[in-house]
Design a protein around this motif. Sequence first.
Motif, PDB file in Angstrom:
ATOM      1  N   ALA A 126       0.812  -1.219   0.000  1.00 33.82           N
ATOM      2  CA  ALA A 126       0.000   0.000   0.000  1.00 33.82           C
ATOM      3  C   ALA A 126       0.843   1.265   0.000  1.00 33.82           C
ATOM      4  N   GLU A 127       1.857   1.317   0.859  1.00 36.59           N
ATOM      5  CA  GLU A 127       2.604   2.558   1.046  1.00 36.59           C
ATOM      6  C   GLU A 127       3.757   2.722   0.055  1.00 36.59           C
ATOM      7  N   VAL A 128       4.446   1.644  -0.247  1.00 42.97           N
ATOM      8  CA  VAL A 128       5.619   1.754  -1.119  1.00 42.97           C
ATOM      9  C   VAL A 128       5.244   1.590  -2.586  1.00 42.97           C
ATOM     10  N   TYR A 129       4.325   0.655  -2.855  1.00 42.28           N
ATOM     11  CA  TYR A 129       3.970   0.352  -4.244  1.00 42.28           C
ATOM     12  C   TYR A 129       2.613   0.909  -4.657  1.00 42.28           C
ATOM     13  N   GLN A 130       2.024   1.717  -3.801  1.00 36.48           N
ATOM     14  CA  GLN A 130       0.748   2.362  -4.137  1.00 36.48           C
ATOM     15  C   GLN A 130      -0.315   1.356  -4.558  1.00 36.48           C
ATOM     16  N   GLY A 131      -0.258   0.154  -3.978  1.00 39.71           N
ATOM     17  CA  GLY A 131      -1.233  -0.876  -4.301  1.00 39.71           C
ATOM     18  C   GLY A 131      -1.055  -1.507  -5.663  1.00 39.71           C
ATOM     19  N   ARG A 132       0.058  -1.219  -6.326  1.00 40.33           N
ATOM     20  CA  ARG A 132       0.280  -1.713  -7.692  1.00 40.33           C
ATOM     21  C   ARG A 132       0.996  -3.062  -7.633  1.00 40.33           C
ATOM     22  N   GLY A 133       0.246  -4.145  -7.559  1.00 42.18           N
ATOM     23  CA  GLY A 133       0.834  -5.471  -7.503  1.00 42.18           C
ATOM     24  C   GLY A 133       0.066  -6.348  -6.534  1.00 42.18           C
ATOM     25  N   TYR A 134       0.713  -7.412  -6.071  1.00 41.10           N
ATOM     26  CA  TYR A 134       0.069  -8.278  -5.081  1.00 41.10           C
ATOM     27  C   TYR A 134       1.131  -8.922  -4.195  1.00 41.10           C
ATOM     28  N   THR A 135       0.702  -9.314  -2.999  1.00 36.16           N
ATOM     29  CA  THR A 135       1.611  -9.954  -2.055  1.00 36.16           C
ATOM     30  C   THR A 135       1.679 -11.452  -2.345  1.00 36.16           C
ATOM     31  N   GLN A 136       2.746 -12.093  -1.870  1.00 37.87           N
ATOM     32  CA  GLN A 136       2.858 -13.522  -2.071  1.00 37.87           C
ATOM     33  C   GLN A 136       3.870 -14.131  -1.108  1.00 37.87           C
ATOM     34  N   SER A 137       3.731 -15.440  -0.903  1.00 40.36           N
ATOM     35  CA  SER A 137       4.650 -16.191  -0.053  1.00 40.36           C
ATOM     36  C   SER A 137       5.547 -17.111  -0.865  1.00 40.36           C
ATOM     37  N   LEU A 138       5.166 -17.362  -2.116  1.00 36.41           N
ATOM     38  CA  LEU A 138       5.948 -18.190  -3.025  1.00 36.41           C
ATOM     39  C   LEU A 138       6.374 -17.344  -4.225  1.00 36.41           C
ATOM     40  N   PRO A 139       7.407 -17.737  -4.944  1.00 36.24           N
ATOM     41  CA  PRO A 139       7.955 -16.866  -5.989  1.00 36.24           C
ATOM     42  C   PRO A 139       7.168 -16.797  -7.281  1.00 36.24           C
ATOM     43  N   TRP A 140       6.281 -17.757  -7.534  1.00 33.88           N
ATOM     44  CA  TRP A 140       5.734 -17.932  -8.876  1.00 33.88           C
ATOM     45  C   TRP A 140       4.605 -16.956  -9.206  1.00 33.88           C
ATOM     46  N   PRO A 141       4.548 -16.462 -10.433  1.00 37.30           N
ATOM     47  CA  PRO A 141       3.383 -15.691 -10.880  1.00 37.30           C
ATOM     48  C   PRO A 141       2.204 -16.623 -11.135  1.00 37.30           C
ATOM     49  N   GLU A 142       1.041 -16.050 -11.286  1.00 42.78           N
ATOM     50  CA  GLU A 142      -0.184 -16.845 -11.406  1.00 42.78           C
ATOM     51  C   GLU A 142      -0.218 -17.705 -12.657  1.00 42.78           C
ATOM     52  N   ARG A 145      -1.236 -22.220  -1.233  1.00 45.03           N
ATOM     53  CA  ARG A 145      -0.105 -21.971  -0.345  1.00 45.03           C
ATOM     54  C   ARG A 145       0.565 -20.620  -0.572  1.00 45.03           C
ATOM     55  N   ASN A 146       0.061 -19.863  -1.524  1.00 42.22           N
ATOM     56  CA  ASN A 146       0.700 -18.587  -1.827  1.00 42.22           C
ATOM     57  C   ASN A 146       0.496 -17.556  -0.724  1.00 42.22           C
ATOM     58  N   ASP A 147      -0.469 -17.773   0.162  1.00 42.27           N
ATOM     59  CA  ASP A 147      -0.714 -16.855   1.284  1.00 42.27           C
ATOM     60  C   ASP A 147      -0.337 -17.499   2.613  1.00 42.27           C
ATOM     61  N   THR A 148       0.596 -18.429   2.593  1.00 43.29           N
ATOM     62  CA  THR A 148       0.988 -19.137   3.815  1.00 43.29           C
ATOM     63  C   THR A 148       1.429 -18.178   4.912  1.00 43.29           C
ATOM     64  N   TYR A 149       2.231 -17.207   4.556  1.00 43.40           N
ATOM     65  CA  TYR A 149       2.774 -16.293   5.561  1.00 43.40           C
ATOM     66  C   TYR A 149       1.978 -14.990   5.613  1.00 43.40           C
ATOM     67  N   GLN A 150       0.826 -15.047   6.275  1.00 41.94           N
ATOM     68  CA  GLN A 150       0.092 -13.838   6.614  1.00 41.94           C
ATOM     69  C   GLN A 150       0.705 -13.243   7.879  1.00 41.94           C
ATOM     70  N   ARG A 151       0.595 -11.950   8.062  1.00 43.61           N
ATOM     71  CA  ARG A 151       1.234 -11.324   9.231  1.00 43.61           C
ATOM     72  C   ARG A 151       0.619 -11.864  10.521  1.00 43.61           C
ATOM     73  N   ASP A 152       1.459 -12.401  11.374  1.00 45.60           N
ATOM     74  CA  ASP A 152       1.023 -12.999  12.630  1.00 45.60           C
ATOM     75  C   ASP A 152       2.132 -12.771  13.656  1.00 45.60           C
ATOM     76  N   LEU A 160      14.624 -17.498   1.801  1.00 43.40           N
ATOM     77  CA  LEU A 160      14.153 -16.337   1.054  1.00 43.40           C
ATOM     78  C   LEU A 160      12.708 -16.090   1.432  1.00 43.40           C
ATOM     79  N   VAL A 161      12.365 -14.848   1.709  1.00 45.27           N
ATOM     80  CA  VAL A 161      10.994 -14.496   2.086  1.00 45.27           C
ATOM     81  C   VAL A 161      10.420 -13.607   0.996  1.00 45.27           C
ATOM     82  N   GLU A 162       9.471 -14.161   0.261  1.00 40.50           N
ATOM     83  CA  GLU A 162       8.835 -13.392  -0.813  1.00 40.50           C
ATOM     84  C   GLU A 162       7.961 -12.298  -0.226  1.00 40.50           C
ATOM     85  N   LEU A 163       7.935 -11.147  -0.907  1.00 34.64           N
ATOM     86  CA  LEU A 163       7.187  -9.996  -0.407  1.00 34.64           C
ATOM     87  C   LEU A 163       6.086  -9.565  -1.376  1.00 34.64           C
ATOM     88  N   ILE A 164       6.505  -8.964  -2.477  1.00 35.95           N
ATOM     89  CA  ILE A 164       5.576  -8.301  -3.390  1.00 35.95           C
ATOM     90  C   ILE A 164       5.937  -8.638  -4.829  1.00 35.95           C
TER      91      ILE A 164
END
Length: 552
Positions: free
Chosen positions: A341-357, A366-373, A516-520
């Motif tokens: 939201a703040e750095v990328y202005q919402g342009r993109g999507y979050t992910q836990s794995l490296p692969w595009p859709e 499993r792409n949302d395995t690491y939600q903030r907790d 490696l921790v995937e981000l955006i």
Amino acid sequence: MALPRSLTRSPTSPGTPGTPRPQRTTYGGVTTPALTVLTILTTLGILSVLAGCTSAVGERLAAADGTPVDGGTARVGTPNDLSPKTLYSGGGIAELTVTGNVFETLTKYDHDGLDPQPVLARSWNTSADGTHVTVHLRDDVTFHNGETLDSRDVKASFDNYSDPSRAGQLARTAQQIDDITTPDPLTVEFTFTRAVNNIIDLFEFVPIIEDSTIDGFNDGTSFVGTGPFSFDDWQRGSHLRLGAYESYRDGAPTIDGIEVVVVPDSQTQFAQLRSGQLDVLPAVDPRDAEALENNDLFHVTEKSGTGATYYTGMNVEAPTFRDKRVRQAVAYAVDRDRILAEVYQGRGYTQSLPWPEDSAAYDNDRNDTYQRDLDKARSLVKEAETENGPLPPATLSYRGADPTEQNTAQIISANLADIGVTVDLQPLEAGIHGEKLRNSGFDGMWLLSHDFVQYTPSTLTVSAFPFNSEKNTSNFYSDRYSTAAEDAWLAGDPDSPAAQAAYSRLNDILLDEAFLVELIRPDAPLVSASNLRDVTWTKRSEPVFTDATFTA
């Protein structure tokens, strides 16, 4: 109208940095006769479209809906100068502009898939067992020094790329070549030790160099390819110029050339784009892209099919990150939604794995395995410290001149402080950061984007510096990871059940070991002036000017 080419161009020594071609008067990026420029200045004056705009910007706006004209130099902004030793490993905008316009490869993929298209190869066929590939070359290709392309050039280029000292990211695949034979000038026969399934990926990555100039390519003194532009001039630290290749087999490009201008500060790049001093920014800060989307002076184009994904990596030999529970805690603690939201202005999507859709290895469940907790993250840190003692502070390295990475690093540092992990921010010069990536030189964490996910999935885990199962930036090695990567590589059809099973195991390991921790996965906008049309790109994010045209 533009002057005829025969009156405006004079040859230089193609491929060798030296004296640039004489240029016509340049006005707003378009090269025009001086009389035309004076007439425009007299009748139009200075159009103040934006604060601080120059007359070039006014001309750019007036020309946006104009007709295509012959000539002009496209000025491309880059934060870093050309580094010849990184031409094989990807590099930045300068390197990608050279590989995408001076050199060509045997094949190229479409933007939106893995359907290879012939470039220097006219056709190719693969043996039933997948270990022999015969390539038939085009017979109408010449290099910028006048030499005709033949099979010896292809052999020499692949031999050079496979040399480990050249740091080609697909060198491990190139090293599967057991033999290259050249039965005739237009035929190349590749024999592989094993039937790996990313051979065509390799064909896309190896630039074909005129064989007598390979030493010059390696030492950065000569760049002789077959592309639509030749390497004309390089003033280190300032700019490089590529000139339209008059003898290009499909006809010379419409524009006269490309000038890649070194502008280290991204905000200065943006200001120069707005003022008309630059025509193209192949990669822009998300805020800048947002600001220009509805501006008639610019085209903001999403580079579909490319693969940049931001991640943070950890050196598993660093005391702070030896325990995978700490690495998992990092994955749970990072606030991806805030970064998006703040750095990328919402342009993109979050992910836990490296692969595009659209990847065969993508796993939606499993792409949302690491939600903030934070509770989970704190619990993991406590477990690790109970067994191993307090965690020492670590460093988080990033490219200091990149505001996107700086802002992301600050958020990650604050996130980790919330779970009791201290990281000290370490801004680095881009070249030093790249050396550490290639040589496993980070002491703690680092922040960067990786590529290769847009290709055959096995290419990522046997090629990319952060992921390579044989040697990677994190110093992470395991028999389980190596076996899964090999199985994906040798699975034949990348969409087969065997390949899918290997991808599933790879995903398990990537999530569990969390080195490696995937981000955006951000959008990838290319911004160009509205009076410059048809700038395209390759799957590797190389900006391509073959069909580019200025309007007036």
